[in-house]
Design a protein around this motif. Sequence first.
Motif, PDB file in Angstrom:
ATOM      1  N   ALA A 137     -79.422   7.084 -33.722  1.00 28.39           N
ATOM      2  CA  ALA A 137     -78.838   5.744 -33.863  1.00 28.39           C
ATOM      3  C   ALA A 137     -79.732   4.686 -33.223  1.00 28.39           C
ATOM      4  CB  ALA A 137     -77.456   5.710 -33.217  1.00 28.39           C
ATOM      5  N   PRO A 138     -79.984   3.586 -33.920  1.00 21.30           N
ATOM      6  CA  PRO A 138     -80.695   2.475 -33.282  1.00 21.30           C
ATOM      7  C   PRO A 138     -79.842   1.909 -32.147  1.00 21.30           C
ATOM      8  CG  PRO A 138     -80.526   2.153 -35.661  1.00 21.30           C
ATOM      9  CD  PRO A 138     -79.677   3.325 -35.317  1.00 21.30           C
ATOM     10  N   LYS A 139     -80.499   1.552 -31.062  1.00 23.91           N
ATOM     11  CA  LYS A 139     -79.782   1.017 -29.899  1.00 23.91           C
ATOM     12  C   LYS A 139     -80.437  -0.274 -29.458  1.00 23.91           C
ATOM     13  CE  LYS A 139     -79.066   5.765 -28.674  1.00 23.91           C
ATOM     14  NZ  LYS A 139     -79.891   6.151 -29.805  1.00 23.91           N
ATOM     15  N   ARG A 140     -79.621  -1.236 -29.054  1.00 22.27           N
ATOM     16  CA  ARG A 140     -80.126  -2.520 -28.570  1.00 22.27           C
ATOM     17  C   ARG A 140     -79.418  -2.859 -27.268  1.00 22.27           C
ATOM     18  NH1 ARG A 140     -82.945  -1.165 -31.923  1.00 22.27           N
ATOM     19  NH2 ARG A 140     -83.611  -2.161 -33.834  1.00 22.27           N
ATOM     20  N   GLY A 141     -80.194  -3.352 -26.304  1.00 24.90           N
ATOM     21  CA  GLY A 141     -79.642  -3.745 -25.017  1.00 24.90           C
ATOM     22  C   GLY A 141     -79.590  -5.256 -24.893  1.00 24.90           C
ATOM     23  N   TYR A 142     -78.463  -5.760 -24.418  1.00 24.60           N
ATOM     24  CA  TYR A 142     -78.255  -7.196 -24.247  1.00 24.60           C
ATOM     25  C   TYR A 142     -77.709  -7.470 -22.852  1.00 24.60           C
ATOM     26  CZ  TYR A 142     -78.751  -7.281 -29.298  1.00 24.60           C
ATOM     27  OH  TYR A 142     -79.230  -7.135 -30.577  1.00 24.60           O
ATOM     28  N   TRP A 143     -77.658  -8.734 -22.493  1.00 26.15           N
ATOM     29  CA  TRP A 143     -77.154  -9.170 -21.204  1.00 26.15           C
ATOM     30  C   TRP A 143     -75.816  -9.862 -21.387  1.00 26.15           C
ATOM     31  CZ3 TRP A 143     -77.203 -14.653 -19.917  1.00 26.15           C
ATOM     32  CH2 TRP A 143     -76.724 -14.929 -18.628  1.00 26.15           C
ATOM     33  N   LYS A 144     -74.917  -9.632 -20.427  1.00 26.76           N
ATOM     34  CA  LYS A 144     -73.636 -10.330 -20.366  1.00 26.76           C
ATOM     35  C   LYS A 144     -73.484 -10.813 -18.931  1.00 26.76           C
ATOM     36  CE  LYS A 144     -68.744  -9.854 -21.148  1.00 26.76           C
ATOM     37  NZ  LYS A 144     -67.623  -8.968 -21.311  1.00 26.76           N
ATOM     38  N   GLY A 145     -73.244 -12.088 -18.748  1.00 30.56           N
ATOM     39  CA  GLY A 145     -73.127 -12.665 -17.410  1.00 30.56           C
ATOM     40  C   GLY A 145     -71.972 -12.082 -16.618  1.00 30.56           C
ATOM     41  N   GLY A 146     -72.156 -11.960 -15.324  1.00 34.16           N
ATOM     42  CA  GLY A 146     -71.116 -11.445 -14.439  1.00 34.16           C
ATOM     43  C   GLY A 146     -71.740 -10.657 -13.312  1.00 34.16           C
ATOM     44  N   PRO A 147     -70.903 -10.050 -12.461  1.00 33.00           N
ATOM     45  CA  PRO A 147     -71.450  -9.257 -11.356  1.00 33.00           C
ATOM     46  C   PRO A 147     -72.132  -7.984 -11.884  1.00 33.00           C
ATOM     47  CG  PRO A 147     -69.052  -9.155 -11.383  1.00 33.00           C
ATOM     48  CD  PRO A 147     -69.460 -10.127 -12.446  1.00 33.00           C
ATOM     49  N   SER A 148     -73.169  -7.564 -11.214  1.00 34.07           N
ATOM     50  CA  SER A 148     -73.942  -6.376 -11.628  1.00 34.07           C
ATOM     51  C   SER A 148     -73.125  -5.112 -11.481  1.00 34.07           C
ATOM     52  CB  SER A 148     -75.204  -6.253 -10.783  1.00 34.07           C
ATOM     53  OG  SER A 148     -76.039  -7.367 -10.959  1.00 34.07           O
ATOM     54  N   GLY A 149     -73.560  -4.104 -12.228  1.00 38.88           N
ATOM     55  CA  GLY A 149     -72.996  -2.781 -12.000  1.00 38.88           C
ATOM     56  C   GLY A 149     -72.288  -2.138 -13.168  1.00 38.88           C
ATOM     57  N   GLN A 150     -72.105  -2.841 -14.284  1.00 41.06           N
ATOM     58  CA  GLN A 150     -71.426  -2.236 -15.419  1.00 41.06           C
ATOM     59  C   GLN A 150     -72.197  -2.498 -16.705  1.00 41.06           C
ATOM     60  OE1 GLN A 150     -67.391  -3.694 -15.623  1.00 41.06           O
ATOM     61  NE2 GLN A 150     -66.664  -2.031 -14.332  1.00 41.06           N
ATOM     62  N   VAL A 151     -72.010  -1.585 -17.658  1.00 35.26           N
ATOM     63  CA  VAL A 151     -72.574  -1.752 -18.993  1.00 35.26           C
ATOM     64  C   VAL A 151     -71.475  -1.436 -19.996  1.00 35.26           C
ATOM     65  CG1 VAL A 151     -74.289  -0.914 -20.659  1.00 35.26           C
ATOM     66  CG2 VAL A 151     -74.912  -1.158 -18.246  1.00 35.26           C
ATOM     67  N   ARG A 152     -71.230  -2.399 -20.899  1.00 36.94           N
ATOM     68  CA  ARG A 152     -70.287  -2.158 -21.995  1.00 36.94           C
ATOM     69  C   ARG A 152     -71.090  -1.631 -23.167  1.00 36.94           C
ATOM     70  NH1 ARG A 152     -68.230  -7.126 -24.456  1.00 36.94           N
ATOM     71  NH2 ARG A 152     -69.562  -6.681 -26.206  1.00 36.94           N
ATOM     72  N   ILE A 153     -70.623  -0.527 -23.746  1.00 32.76           N
ATOM     73  CA  ILE A 153     -71.315   0.121 -24.854  1.00 32.76           C
ATOM     74  C   ILE A 153     -70.430   0.009 -26.098  1.00 32.76           C
ATOM     75  CG2 ILE A 153     -72.363   2.269 -25.660  1.00 32.76           C
ATOM     76  CD1 ILE A 153     -72.288   3.123 -22.612  1.00 32.76           C
ATOM     77  N   ASP A 154     -70.906  -0.715 -27.097  1.00 31.19           N
ATOM     78  CA  ASP A 154     -70.192  -0.833 -28.368  1.00 31.19           C
ATOM     79  C   ASP A 154     -70.853   0.101 -29.368  1.00 31.19           C
ATOM     80  OD1 ASP A 154     -68.554  -2.748 -27.289  1.00 31.19           O
ATOM     81  OD2 ASP A 154     -69.452  -4.440 -28.333  1.00 31.19           O
ATOM     82  N   VAL A 155     -70.096   1.095 -29.846  1.00 31.27           N
ATOM     83  CA  VAL A 155     -70.629   2.110 -30.752  1.00 31.27           C
ATOM     84  C   VAL A 155     -70.022   1.912 -32.141  1.00 31.27           C
ATOM     85  CG1 VAL A 155     -70.891   4.575 -31.187  1.00 31.27           C
ATOM     86  CG2 VAL A 155     -70.818   3.729 -28.827  1.00 31.27           C
ATOM     87  N   PHE A 156     -70.879   1.736 -33.116  1.00 32.20           N
ATOM     88  CA  PHE A 156     -70.461   1.693 -34.517  1.00 32.20           C
ATOM     89  C   PHE A 156     -70.727   3.084 -35.076  1.00 32.20           C
ATOM     90  CE2 PHE A 156     -71.297  -2.620 -33.368  1.00 32.20           C
ATOM     91  CZ  PHE A 156     -70.413  -3.380 -34.098  1.00 32.20           C
ATOM     92  N   PHE A 157     -69.649   3.833 -35.330  1.00 34.01           N
ATOM     93  CA  PHE A 157     -69.787   5.211 -35.790  1.00 34.01           C
ATOM     94  C   PHE A 157     -70.018   5.274 -37.292  1.00 34.01           C
ATOM     95  CE2 PHE A 157     -67.419   5.904 -31.825  1.00 34.01           C
ATOM     96  CZ  PHE A 157     -68.191   6.889 -31.255  1.00 34.01           C
ATOM     97  N   LEU A 158     -70.693   6.353 -37.717  1.00 31.14           N
ATOM     98  CA  LEU A 158     -70.817   6.625 -39.147  1.00 31.14           C
ATOM     99  C   LEU A 158     -69.467   7.120 -39.655  1.00 31.14           C
ATOM    100  CD1 LEU A 158     -74.248   8.486 -39.365  1.00 31.14           C
ATOM    101  CD2 LEU A 158     -73.734   6.128 -39.978  1.00 31.14           C
ATOM    102  N   ALA A 159     -69.265   7.005 -40.935  1.00 35.16           N
ATOM    103  CA  ALA A 159     -68.035   7.510 -41.550  1.00 35.16           C
ATOM    104  C   ALA A 159     -67.957   9.022 -41.338  1.00 35.16           C
ATOM    105  CB  ALA A 159     -68.034   7.190 -43.038  1.00 35.16           C
ATOM    106  N   THR A 160     -66.757   9.537 -41.396  1.00 38.63           N
ATOM    107  CA  THR A 160     -66.583  10.985 -41.298  1.00 38.63           C
ATOM    108  C   THR A 160     -67.200  11.637 -42.530  1.00 38.63           C
ATOM    109  OG1 THR A 160     -64.421  10.841 -42.374  1.00 38.63           O
ATOM    110  CG2 THR A 160     -64.445  10.741 -39.959  1.00 38.63           C
ATOM    111  N   PRO A 161     -67.446  12.950 -42.501  1.00 38.33           N
ATOM    112  CA  PRO A 161     -68.051  13.619 -43.661  1.00 38.33           C
ATOM    113  C   PRO A 161     -67.260  13.435 -44.959  1.00 38.33           C
ATOM    114  CG  PRO A 161     -68.192  15.041 -41.755  1.00 38.33           C
ATOM    115  CD  PRO A 161     -67.360  13.848 -41.344  1.00 38.33           C
ATOM    116  N   ASP A 162     -65.944  13.212 -44.844  1.00 34.42           N
ATOM    117  CA  ASP A 162     -65.160  12.992 -46.068  1.00 34.42           C
ATOM    118  C   ASP A 162     -65.191  11.528 -46.526  1.00 34.42           C
ATOM    119  OD1 ASP A 162     -63.538  11.791 -44.200  1.00 34.42           O
ATOM    120  OD2 ASP A 162     -61.741  12.964 -44.665  1.00 34.42           O
ATOM    121  N   GLY A 163     -65.963  10.673 -45.826  1.00 33.03           N
ATOM    122  CA  GLY A 163     -66.131   9.285 -46.252  1.00 33.03           C
ATOM    123  C   GLY A 163     -65.180   8.289 -45.611  1.00 33.03           C
TER     124      GLY A 163
END
Length: 179
Positions: A137-163
Motif C-alpha cells: 500500500a502507498p503510504k503518505r505522512g502528514y502533520w497535524k497541529g497539537g501536542p507531540s506523541g500521537q499519530v492518526r492512521i487512516d487506512v483505505f482498505f481494498l474491497a473484500t475478495p467477493d468485491g
Amino acid sequence: MSRRPPQRAVAGRTVLLAGWLFADLLLLLLVIALGSLPREQRTGATPKPTAPSSPPPSTQPAERGLVLKPCSFTVRTGSAASVRQQFGGQLRGAGVAGRTAGFVLSFGTAPDPGPGQDAANKVNSMITNGFSRFKQAPKRGYWKGGPSGQVRIDVFFLATPDGDTSFPKRCHSSDDEGG
C-alpha cells in the motif's frame, strides 16, 4: 522565356496534393489506432485460458476496488514493537486484521510540521515492516497541529475478495469526527 502554367492548372494541383495529404493522414491515424489495440484484438486471436491462480494476500491487485471511507486508528509514538502492538490490537478490535490496505495516510501530531511529519513517516515504516497486508500500500505522512506523541492512521482498505466495498462495521472514521 519561361512559360508559366495557367492559374487554373496550379489550383487543380494544389487541391490534388491536399487530397493526397488528407488520405495519408487518415491512413496514419488508422495505423496508430490499430497499433494501440491489445495484441489479441489486432490478430483476432482469443486469449488462451489459464489456470486460475490468486496472488498471495499481500499482493492482491488494487483493481478489486477500494473502500472509499477510511478506518482511523491512533497510536502513541514509541518503539517499533509498541507501535505494532497498539496498531495490531486496534486492527483486531475493528475486525479488519485480515483486510489488505489500499493506501494509508498518517497524521503525526506535533506543534511544528517537521517533527509531526517525521513521526507519521516513521510509523508508516513500522507498519510496512510489521504487517504483510500493508507492504504494497502507498503510504503518505502528514502533520497535524497539537501536542507531540500521537499519530492518526487512516487506512483505505481494498474491497473484500467477493468485491464488497462497504465500510467495515466495527471501524470508526476520522471523517465522522470532522478531522
